[in-house]
Every structure is written in structure tokens, then in C-alpha cells.
Design a protein around this motif. Structure first.
Motif, PDB file in Angstrom:
ATOM      1  N   TYR A  42      51.662  42.442  21.591  1.00 55.98           N
ATOM      2  CA  TYR A  42      50.772  41.478  22.226  1.00 55.98           C
ATOM      3  C   TYR A  42      50.467  40.350  21.249  1.00 55.98           C
ATOM      4  O   TYR A  42      50.286  40.590  20.046  1.00 55.98           O
ATOM      5  N   ARG A  49      45.372  37.928  25.754  1.00 56.35           N
ATOM      6  CA  ARG A  49      46.568  38.350  25.024  1.00 56.35           C
ATOM      7  C   ARG A  49      47.753  38.331  25.984  1.00 56.35           C
ATOM      8  O   ARG A  49      47.626  38.669  27.165  1.00 56.35           O
ATOM      9  N   ILE A  50      48.911  37.922  25.464  1.00 53.55           N
ATOM     10  CA  ILE A  50      50.119  37.965  26.281  1.00 53.55           C
ATOM     11  C   ILE A  50      51.074  39.010  25.701  1.00 53.55           C
ATOM     12  O   ILE A  50      51.221  39.141  24.497  1.00 53.55           O
ATOM     13  N   TRP A  51      51.691  39.741  26.615  1.00 54.14           N
ATOM     14  CA  TRP A  51      52.669  40.756  26.235  1.00 54.14           C
ATOM     15  C   TRP A  51      54.018  40.074  26.036  1.00 54.14           C
ATOM     16  O   TRP A  51      54.383  39.161  26.784  1.00 54.14           O
ATOM     17  N   TYR A  52      54.772  40.531  25.010  1.00 55.81           N
ATOM     18  CA  TYR A  52      56.101  39.977  24.768  1.00 55.81           C
ATOM     19  C   TYR A  52      57.051  41.081  24.343  1.00 55.81           C
ATOM     20  O   TYR A  52      56.650  42.159  23.902  1.00 55.81           O
ATOM     21  N   SER A  73      55.512  38.367  36.597  1.00 52.75           N
ATOM     22  CA  SER A  73      55.823  38.886  35.270  1.00 52.75           C
ATOM     23  C   SER A  73      57.292  38.674  34.965  1.00 52.75           C
ATOM     24  O   SER A  73      58.071  38.234  35.817  1.00 52.75           O
ATOM     25  N   TYR A  92      58.330  37.138  27.842  1.00 54.51           N
ATOM     26  CA  TYR A  92      56.895  37.407  27.816  1.00 54.51           C
ATOM     27  C   TYR A  92      56.287  37.217  29.203  1.00 54.51           C
ATOM     28  O   TYR A  92      56.836  36.521  30.060  1.00 54.51           O
ATOM     29  N   LEU A  95      50.049  34.543  30.792  1.00 54.13           N
ATOM     30  CA  LEU A  95      48.689  35.038  30.893  1.00 54.13           C
ATOM     31  C   LEU A  95      48.266  35.157  32.358  1.00 54.13           C
ATOM     32  O   LEU A  95      48.465  34.245  33.158  1.00 54.13           O
ATOM     33  N   SER A 100      50.097  41.212  30.596  1.00 51.68           N
ATOM     34  CA  SER A 100      49.190  40.341  29.852  1.00 51.68           C
ATOM     35  C   SER A 100      47.783  40.402  30.435  1.00 51.68           C
ATOM     36  O   SER A 100      47.560  40.956  31.512  1.00 51.68           O
TER      37      SER A 100
END
Length: 238
Positions: A42, A49-52, A73, A92, A95, A100
Motif C-alpha cells: 500500500y 492508501r492505494i493498493w499496488y 479496480s 494499482y 483510490l 484501496s
């Protein structure tokens, strides 16, 4: 699936951004994104927070994948992780969608916000220039990022570009006329009522999707994608 009218039809393609709203995203003074950890994690950005996920570590210029939506997503872009043979490939979730942070503040539902978020990813990579591959709404994001930061873009690849929304809507309406008469009646009636959850409307929507949006989706992947959608972002930016 999103309970939306045919003007809001495609969940992964041709979505209308809030072009009339150019308020800049809220910034945290002096806040710089930390470097991306290896593989998956993250990244802290203003407001969440953004997931990648990073695939590959070769020396070639990194490529960042931009998914459709907005509010969806990157799950359906998993097959493009294979681009990481000779370069870092970064996928990613923007947001608000996917893994995320969820957001509800409409002040964040703007193109400038998502452009700034993308630049946070680039900065965290430590890459002065990146390739951008966008799909659908992601093509709008890619082009708008290039307009804001041309020196940071090595190339643009636009898949199913959604750059002329009025033209797309006209074409979508033409395609609706190819559906059976009963489905066309259901569409007219339910849109007049604003009742997009009606079974006959959803059936017509499903038929349209099956003909013109996806051919043979993997049901498990489609279900996983649809379960993480943020309809609030999708519908607001329409």
C-alpha cells in the motif's frame, strides 16, 4: 452491476468524468510519497492508501496500468502483469475502488485528484519517466496526466479509448436499437421511472453487455471485479 441507465452503461469502458469540476485535490503540505516496497503493498497518498502490485524488475522504463471506471479496480488487468519481462510493471487500484481506501468525499471525485494520485505512484517509483497504458476511463486519466506532466511520460497506449463521450453515448443508443423489442421497451420504461434495478431492465443490460462489452468473461474474475466497485464514484463522475 451498477444500477445505472444506459447513459451510464459500461462499467469498464467509456465513462464520463466530471469535466466541469476542476477543483484541485486536497494536498498535504510537504507530504512526499514513500518509495514503493517490492512486489505488493500500500502507498500512502493524500486522503488514503492505494493498493499496488509490481511485476518484473528489468532495467527498461516502467509501465503503469490504468484501469477503467472510475470506481473499479485493476483486477481485470492481471494478464498484463506479463509485461514485466524486461521492466517494472505497476498495477494499482485507484483510490476508492478495489483494495484501496474507500472514499465518499465528492471533492475527491475529480480528474485533477486522480492525476495527482498517479503522480504519487510515479514519484514513489523514483522514475523520471514512465509508460502509461490506460483502458477506457484509464485512457482519459492517461491523456490528462500527459497534459499535466508531459516530461514524465515516455509513451501512451490507449485501449478502448473513451475520449469523446457524446459520440460514445450516441453510438450506445444506436446499439440499443439492435436489442429485441421487449428489451428496448423495458429500457425506455425503466429509465423513465428511474427504476434501474427492475429485473427486466437488468436483463436488458446483461444482454447489451454480453453483445457489446464482454464476450466470454471468466465468471469468477468478473464477480470479484464487480464486488469491489465503488458505485458512488462511478455515478457521481458520470
Amino acid at each position: 452491476m451498477p444500477r445505472a441507465g444506459f447513459a451510464l452503461l459500461l462499467p469498464l469502458s467509456f465513462l464520463l468524468p466530471a469535466c466541469s469540476d476542476h477543483r484541485p485535490p486536497r494536498e498535504v503540505p510537504g507530504d512526499q510519497p514513500a518509495a514503493l516496497a517490492a512486489r505488493e503493498g500500500y502507498l500512502a497518498v493524500p486522503d488514503g492508501r492505494i493498493w499496488y502490485r509490481i511485476t518484473g524488475s528489468g532495467p527498461a522504463t516502467p509501465i503503469i496500468l490504468l484501469h477503467g471506471g472510475p470506481g473499479y479496480s485493476s483486477f481485470y488487468l492481471t494478464s498484463l502483469d506479463s509485461l514485466g519481462v524486461d521492466r517494472p510493471t505497476i498495477r494499482y487500484d485507484q483510490l476508492g475502488g478495489g483494495k484501496s481506501s474507500r472514499i465518499t468525499d465528492t471533492l475527491l471525485f475529480t480528474i485533477p485528484h486522480f492525476v495527482a494520485e498517479l503522480d504519487s505512484v510515479r514519484q514513489a517509483l523514483g522514475a523520471p519517466r514512465v509508460h502509461l497504458l490506460g483502458h477506457s476511463w484509464g485512457t482519459i486519466l492517461a491523456v490528462e496526466y500527459y497534459r499535466a506532466h508531459p516530461d514524465h511520460v515516455a509513451s501512451l497506449t490507449l485501449a478502448s479509448p473513451a475520449l469523446d463521450i457524446p459520440a460514445w453515448e450516441r453510438h450506445a443508443r444506436e446499439l440499443v436499437q439492435t436489442l429485441p423489442d421487449s428489451e428496448q421497451r423495458a429500457i425506455r420504461q425503466r429509465e423513465a421511472e428511474g427504476n434501474f434495478s427492475a429485473p427486466d431492465y437488468q436483463a436488458a443490460l446483461g444482454d447489451f453487455y454480453g453483445r457489446y462489452v464482454w464476450r466470454h468473461p471468466v465468471e469468477a474474475e468478473l464477480d470479484s471485479l464487480m464486488q469491489t466497485v465503488n458505485e458512488g464514484i462511478y455515478n457521481y463522475m458520470q
